[in-house]
Design an enzyme around this catalytic site. Structure first.
Site, mmCIF file in Angstrom:
data_model
loop_
_atom_site.group_PDB
_atom_site.id
_atom_site.type_symbol
_atom_site.label_atom_id
_atom_site.label_comp_id
_atom_site.label_asym_id
_atom_site.label_seq_id
_atom_site.Cartn_x
_atom_site.Cartn_y
_atom_site.Cartn_z
ATOM 1 N N GLU A 87 -2.118 -6.957 7.642
ATOM 2 C CA GLU A 87 -0.779 -6.798 8.216
ATOM 3 C C GLU A 87 -0.624 -7.641 9.478
ATOM 4 O O GLU A 87 -1.604 -8.025 10.127
ATOM 5 C CB GLU A 87 -0.518 -5.318 8.521
ATOM 6 C CG GLU A 87 0.811 -5.004 9.177
ATOM 7 C CD GLU A 87 2.045 -5.383 8.353
ATOM 8 O OE1 GLU A 87 2.300 -6.595 8.190
ATOM 9 O OE2 GLU A 87 2.768 -4.478 7.915
ATOM 10 N N HIS A 98 0.827 -1.212 0.000
ATOM 11 C CA HIS A 98 0.000 0.000 0.000
ATOM 12 C C HIS A 98 0.862 1.263 0.000
ATOM 13 O O HIS A 98 2.031 1.241 0.383
ATOM 14 C CB HIS A 98 -0.929 0.013 1.222
ATOM 15 C CG HIS A 98 -0.180 0.057 2.529
ATOM 16 N ND1 HIS A 98 0.358 1.211 3.046
ATOM 17 C CD2 HIS A 98 0.120 -0.929 3.395
ATOM 18 C CE1 HIS A 98 0.961 0.944 4.180
ATOM 19 N NE2 HIS A 98 0.837 -0.366 4.422
#
Length: 172
Positions: free
Chosen positions: A87, A15
């Site tokens: 994550e 990202h």
């Protein structure tokens, strides 16, 4: 002689930047939006992928966290989410500046894939879920095509370990 098999691939994208990234914090499961720099990064990678630079896109799959979804949306294709791309869970270390993590904690984390910060997740756990996602999404490619996987730094490293056929220690 037979023809070459069609090109199939998983393309992993981290990202774009967030304000927490810019401040050097362990972001983990926090869910901030991209900052201005991150939006520009997402637009640039999205344009390159949408232009066919990495082959025909058959799916765009993202972590459910906003920073990853916002990056994935910049590709301009429908975005699917997969919780396995989220994550690493930093537990009680979430939001801690990397520079303030105790040296003994870093040493334990870097030397033991089973180390789990209080309330968090181990690299071994991360590896199990990311390897499963890689295997499953790779199997969805019928013929030539690319599945774009938009995620975070630790899952990207775990995917590299999967691709290389090595252990989870590579995440560090």
């Amino acid at each position: 002689m037979t023809g070459a098999s069609p090109q199939r691939s998983l393309l992993w994208v981290r990202h774009g930047r967030t304000a927490l990234n810019a401040r050097g914090l362990l972001q983990g499961r926090s869910d901030p939006d991209l900052d201005d720099v991150g939006r520009r990064q997402a637009a640039a990678v999205g344009a390159a992928i949408a232009a066919g630079r990495y082959g025909p896109v058959v799916a765009v799959v993202s972590s459910p966290l906003r920073r990853a979804v916002q990056t994935a949306e910049a590709i301009g294709a429908p975005v699917l989410t997969d919780d396995r791309l989220i994550e690493l869970d930093y537990g009680e270390l979430e939001g801690t500046p990397v520079s303030e993590v105790a040296p003994d904690v870093w040493a334990a984390w870097q030397s033991d894939v089973l180390f789990r910060p209080p309330g968090g997740e181990s690299l071994a756990d991360l590896g199990v879920r990311v390897r499963a996602a890689c295997t499953d999404w790779a199997a969805t490619i019928d013929g030539a095509g690319t599945v774009v996987m938009v995620s975070h730094v630790s899952p990207v490293k775990a995917a590299v370990a999967w691709a290389l056929g090595v252990g989870d220690q590579i995440a560090w």
